[in-house]
Design a protein around this motif. Structure first.
Motif, PDB file in Angstrom:
ATOM      1  N   MET A  11       0.840  -1.205   0.000  1.00 42.63           N
ATOM      2  CA  MET A  11       0.000   0.000   0.000  1.00 42.63           C
ATOM      3  C   MET A  11       0.878   1.260   0.000  1.00 42.63           C
ATOM      4  O   MET A  11       1.856   1.317   0.740  1.00 42.63           O
ATOM      5  CB  MET A  11      -0.876   0.022   1.267  1.00 42.63           C
ATOM      6  CG  MET A  11      -1.919  -1.070   1.289  1.00 42.63           C
ATOM      7  SD  MET A  11      -2.711  -1.215   2.912  1.00 42.63           S
ATOM      8  CE  MET A  11      -1.595  -2.286   3.796  1.00 42.63           C
ATOM      9  N   LYS A  15       1.056   2.353  -7.158  1.00 44.67           N
ATOM     10  CA  LYS A  15       0.634   1.501  -8.284  1.00 44.67           C
ATOM     11  C   LYS A  15      -0.384   2.196  -9.207  1.00 44.67           C
ATOM     12  O   LYS A  15      -0.246   2.139 -10.423  1.00 44.67           O
ATOM     13  CB  LYS A  15       0.019   0.192  -7.739  1.00 44.67           C
ATOM     14  CG  LYS A  15       1.043  -0.707  -7.060  1.00 44.67           C
ATOM     15  CD  LYS A  15       0.352  -1.724  -6.159  1.00 44.67           C
ATOM     16  CE  LYS A  15      -0.240  -1.019  -4.956  1.00 44.67           C
ATOM     17  NZ  LYS A  15      -0.753  -1.873  -3.902  1.00 44.67           N
ATOM     18  N   ILE A  45     -13.736   0.539  -0.549  1.00 46.33           N
ATOM     19  CA  ILE A  45     -13.055  -0.654  -0.004  1.00 46.33           C
ATOM     20  C   ILE A  45     -13.236  -0.718   1.523  1.00 46.33           C
ATOM     21  O   ILE A  45     -13.501  -1.780   2.088  1.00 46.33           O
ATOM     22  CB  ILE A  45     -11.539  -0.627  -0.326  1.00 46.33           C
ATOM     23  CG1 ILE A  45     -11.282  -0.582  -1.840  1.00 46.33           C
ATOM     24  CG2 ILE A  45     -10.820  -1.811   0.311  1.00 46.33           C
ATOM     25  CD1 ILE A  45     -11.664  -1.806  -2.609  1.00 46.33           C
ATOM     26  N   PHE A  49     -14.866  -3.845   3.608  1.00 47.81           N
ATOM     27  CA  PHE A  49     -14.244  -4.596   4.707  1.00 47.81           C
ATOM     28  C   PHE A  49     -15.172  -4.655   5.923  1.00 47.81           C
ATOM     29  O   PHE A  49     -15.295  -5.686   6.561  1.00 47.81           O
ATOM     30  CB  PHE A  49     -12.888  -3.969   5.104  1.00 47.81           C
ATOM     31  CG  PHE A  49     -11.720  -4.553   4.352  1.00 47.81           C
ATOM     32  CD1 PHE A  49     -11.593  -4.368   2.986  1.00 47.81           C
ATOM     33  CD2 PHE A  49     -10.741  -5.284   5.008  1.00 47.81           C
ATOM     34  CE1 PHE A  49     -10.510  -4.903   2.280  1.00 47.81           C
ATOM     35  CE2 PHE A  49      -9.652  -5.827   4.316  1.00 47.81           C
ATOM     36  CZ  PHE A  49      -9.537  -5.628   2.954  1.00 47.81           C
ATOM     37  N   PHE A  57     -13.685  -9.835   0.292  1.00 48.87           N
ATOM     38  CA  PHE A  57     -12.899  -8.942  -0.568  1.00 48.87           C
ATOM     39  C   PHE A  57     -11.883  -9.749  -1.382  1.00 48.87           C
ATOM     40  O   PHE A  57     -11.723  -9.549  -2.581  1.00 48.87           O
ATOM     41  CB  PHE A  57     -12.207  -7.863   0.270  1.00 48.87           C
ATOM     42  CG  PHE A  57     -11.361  -6.934  -0.550  1.00 48.87           C
ATOM     43  CD1 PHE A  57     -11.945  -5.994  -1.388  1.00 48.87           C
ATOM     44  CD2 PHE A  57      -9.970  -7.019  -0.507  1.00 48.87           C
ATOM     45  CE1 PHE A  57     -11.158  -5.145  -2.173  1.00 48.87           C
ATOM     46  CE2 PHE A  57      -9.183  -6.181  -1.280  1.00 48.87           C
ATOM     47  CZ  PHE A  57      -9.777  -5.239  -2.115  1.00 48.87           C
ATOM     48  N   ARG A  58     -11.215 -10.690  -0.711  1.00 52.24           N
ATOM     49  CA  ARG A  58     -10.224 -11.523  -1.422  1.00 52.24           C
ATOM     50  C   ARG A  58     -10.892 -12.347  -2.509  1.00 52.24           C
ATOM     51  O   ARG A  58     -10.341 -12.524  -3.594  1.00 52.24           O
ATOM     52  CB  ARG A  58      -9.483 -12.445  -0.432  1.00 52.24           C
ATOM     53  CG  ARG A  58      -8.709 -11.718   0.659  1.00 52.24           C
ATOM     54  CD  ARG A  58      -7.673 -10.766   0.106  1.00 52.24           C
ATOM     55  NE  ARG A  58      -7.071  -9.940   1.155  1.00 52.24           N
ATOM     56  CZ  ARG A  58      -6.419  -8.810   0.908  1.00 52.24           C
ATOM     57  NH1 ARG A  58      -6.263  -8.365  -0.312  1.00 52.24           N
ATOM     58  NH2 ARG A  58      -5.911  -8.112   1.898  1.00 52.24           N
ATOM     59  N   GLU A  61     -11.481 -10.155  -5.432  1.00 51.52           N
ATOM     60  CA  GLU A  61     -10.230  -9.900  -6.159  1.00 51.52           C
ATOM     61  C   GLU A  61      -9.887 -11.080  -7.079  1.00 51.52           C
ATOM     62  O   GLU A  61      -9.488 -10.893  -8.228  1.00 51.52           O
ATOM     63  CB  GLU A  61      -9.076  -9.702  -5.165  1.00 51.52           C
ATOM     64  CG  GLU A  61      -9.049  -8.360  -4.443  1.00 51.52           C
ATOM     65  CD  GLU A  61      -7.790  -8.204  -3.592  1.00 51.52           C
ATOM     66  OE1 GLU A  61      -7.510  -9.085  -2.769  1.00 51.52           O
ATOM     67  OE2 GLU A  61      -7.092  -7.191  -3.782  1.00 51.52           O
ATOM     68  N   THR A  79      -2.882  -3.327  -8.937  1.00 51.72           N
ATOM     69  CA  THR A  79      -3.509  -4.313  -8.044  1.00 51.72           C
ATOM     70  C   THR A  79      -3.521  -3.832  -6.595  1.00 51.72           C
ATOM     71  O   THR A  79      -2.677  -3.026  -6.189  1.00 51.72           O
ATOM     72  CB  THR A  79      -2.715  -5.634  -8.100  1.00 51.72           C
ATOM     73  OG1 THR A  79      -1.368  -5.381  -7.670  1.00 51.72           O
ATOM     74  CG2 THR A  79      -2.696  -6.216  -9.499  1.00 51.72           C
ATOM     75  N   GLY A  82      -2.674  -6.707  -1.393  1.00 48.87           N
ATOM     76  CA  GLY A  82      -2.753  -8.083  -0.887  1.00 48.87           C
ATOM     77  C   GLY A  82      -2.933  -9.122  -1.974  1.00 48.87           C
ATOM     78  O   GLY A  82      -2.831 -10.333  -1.721  1.00 48.87           O
ATOM     79  N   PRO A 118      -8.144  -0.131   4.984  1.00 51.67           N
ATOM     80  CA  PRO A 118      -8.450  -0.857   6.226  1.00 51.67           C
ATOM     81  C   PRO A 118      -7.257  -1.636   6.779  1.00 51.67           C
ATOM     82  O   PRO A 118      -7.081  -1.715   7.995  1.00 51.67           O
ATOM     83  CB  PRO A 118      -9.568  -1.825   5.815  1.00 51.67           C
ATOM     84  CG  PRO A 118      -9.868  -1.594   4.400  1.00 51.67           C
ATOM     85  CD  PRO A 118      -9.055  -0.467   3.885  1.00 51.67           C
ATOM     86  N   MET A 119      -6.406  -2.174   5.880  1.00 49.80           N
ATOM     87  CA  MET A 119      -5.274  -2.972   6.364  1.00 49.80           C
ATOM     88  C   MET A 119      -4.226  -2.080   7.047  1.00 49.80           C
ATOM     89  O   MET A 119      -3.414  -2.542   7.818  1.00 49.80           O
ATOM     90  CB  MET A 119      -4.589  -3.736   5.224  1.00 49.80           C
ATOM     91  CG  MET A 119      -5.478  -4.660   4.459  1.00 49.80           C
ATOM     92  SD  MET A 119      -6.144  -6.013   5.449  1.00 49.80           S
ATOM     93  CE  MET A 119      -4.720  -7.037   5.654  1.00 49.80           C
ATOM     94  N   ARG A 133       5.017  -9.901   3.219  1.00 53.52           N
ATOM     95  CA  ARG A 133       4.672  -9.737   1.803  1.00 53.52           C
ATOM     96  C   ARG A 133       5.865  -9.500   0.890  1.00 53.52           C
ATOM     97  O   ARG A 133       5.829  -9.910  -0.269  1.00 53.52           O
ATOM     98  CB  ARG A 133       3.682  -8.594   1.645  1.00 53.52           C
ATOM     99  CG  ARG A 133       2.303  -9.024   2.084  1.00 53.52           C
ATOM    100  CD  ARG A 133       1.346  -7.938   1.838  1.00 53.52           C
ATOM    101  NE  ARG A 133      -0.001  -8.320   2.215  1.00 53.52           N
ATOM    102  CZ  ARG A 133      -1.015  -7.494   2.172  1.00 53.52           C
ATOM    103  NH1 ARG A 133      -0.825  -6.256   1.774  1.00 53.52           N
ATOM    104  NH2 ARG A 133      -2.215  -7.905   2.525  1.00 53.52           N
TER     105      ARG A 133
HETATM  106  C1  S3P Z   1      -4.931  -4.016   0.705  1.00 52.81           C
HETATM  107  C2  S3P Z   1      -4.520  -2.962  -0.090  1.00 52.81           C
HETATM  108  C3  S3P Z   1      -5.444  -2.001  -0.690  1.00 52.81           C
HETATM  109  C4  S3P Z   1      -6.835  -2.629  -0.865  1.00 52.81           C
HETATM  110  C5  S3P Z   1      -7.301  -3.210   0.421  1.00 52.81           C
HETATM  111  C6  S3P Z   1      -6.376  -4.292   0.968  1.00 52.81           C
HETATM  112  C7  S3P Z   1      -3.912  -4.922   1.276  1.00 52.81           C
HETATM  113  O1  S3P Z   1      -4.965  -1.575  -1.955  1.00 52.81           O
HETATM  114  O2  S3P Z   1      -6.810  -3.609  -1.854  1.00 52.81           O
HETATM  115  O3  S3P Z   1      -7.446  -2.158   1.354  1.00 52.81           O
HETATM  116  O4  S3P Z   1      -4.268  -6.015   1.758  1.00 52.81           O
HETATM  117  O5  S3P Z   1      -2.711  -4.568   1.236  1.00 52.81           O
HETATM  118  P1  S3P Z   1      -3.687  -0.588  -2.153  1.00 52.81           P
HETATM  119  O6  S3P Z   1      -2.466  -1.431  -2.135  1.00 52.81           O
HETATM  120  O7  S3P Z   1      -3.931   0.021  -3.491  1.00 52.81           O
HETATM  121  O8  S3P Z   1      -3.747   0.409  -1.047  1.00 52.81           O
END
Ligand code: S3P
Length: 165
Positions: A11, A15, A45, A49, A57-58, A61, A79, A82, A118-119, A133
């Protein structure tokens, strides 16, 4: 092999911003997985969550990536941070990892508004999340770029790699 350009990274690594610039250079389109999910589910988003939870959410994706794999070529895909933990993005295109140290990413995420991510709200786990990661990003990357370079520099590098320079 699909000719998409896939941007991955933690994050705050830029990107979406870089994706926009690459799309302009390549005269292509940017598909931002977070934005597509927000549009399709008609919620931010953060709201997703809270209302449906991370697992849903996953799943959203993964479904989206399967669709991209079957239907999209010559696009730029930015992307969520996560996604590489759940999907092998090399199946979709050439993978570019935007690498940056966690302090820089934290500062950017704070500036950008932590509520959107949220993460990132769970500060205690961000450090562990980052450490777990990075090896996944590194393994998946066809190319690794320094996310601290300017947007223009990074976008041009990606463009040149794709043209074989
Ligand atoms: C997440 C990153 C977020 C978004 C969600 C979960 C993650 O996207 O997909 O909040 O798990 O790292 P960005 O990387 O664009 O912030």
């Amino acid at each position: 092999m699909l000719n998409n350009i896939v941007l991955i990274g933690f994050m705050g690594s830029g990107k979406t911003t870089i994706g926009r610039e690459v799309a302009k250079l390549c005269n292509s389109v940017l598909l931002d997985t977070d934005s597509i999910i927000e549009t399709n589910y008609n919620m931010m988003i953060s709201e997703f969550f809270v209302r449906l939870g991370e697992e849903e959410f996953r799943k959203a994706e993964i479904l989206l990536c399967d669709w991209i794999k079957d239907n999209v070529n010559n696009a730029i895909i930015s992307t969520g941070g996560g996604l590489p933990t759940r999907y092998d993005l090399r199946d979709i295109g050439s993978v570019f990892y935007l690498e940056a140290p966690l302090d820089e990413l934290s500062q950017r995420a704070i500036k950008d508004g932590i509520k959107k991510r949220p993460m990132f709200e769970q500060f205690r786990i961000v450090d562990d999340l980052y450490k777990s990661r990075v090896p996944i990003y590194e393994d998946m990357a066809d190319y690794t770029l320094n996310a601290l370079d300017s947007t223009k520099q990074i976008a041009e590098k990606i463009y040149n790699y794709m043209r074989g320079y």
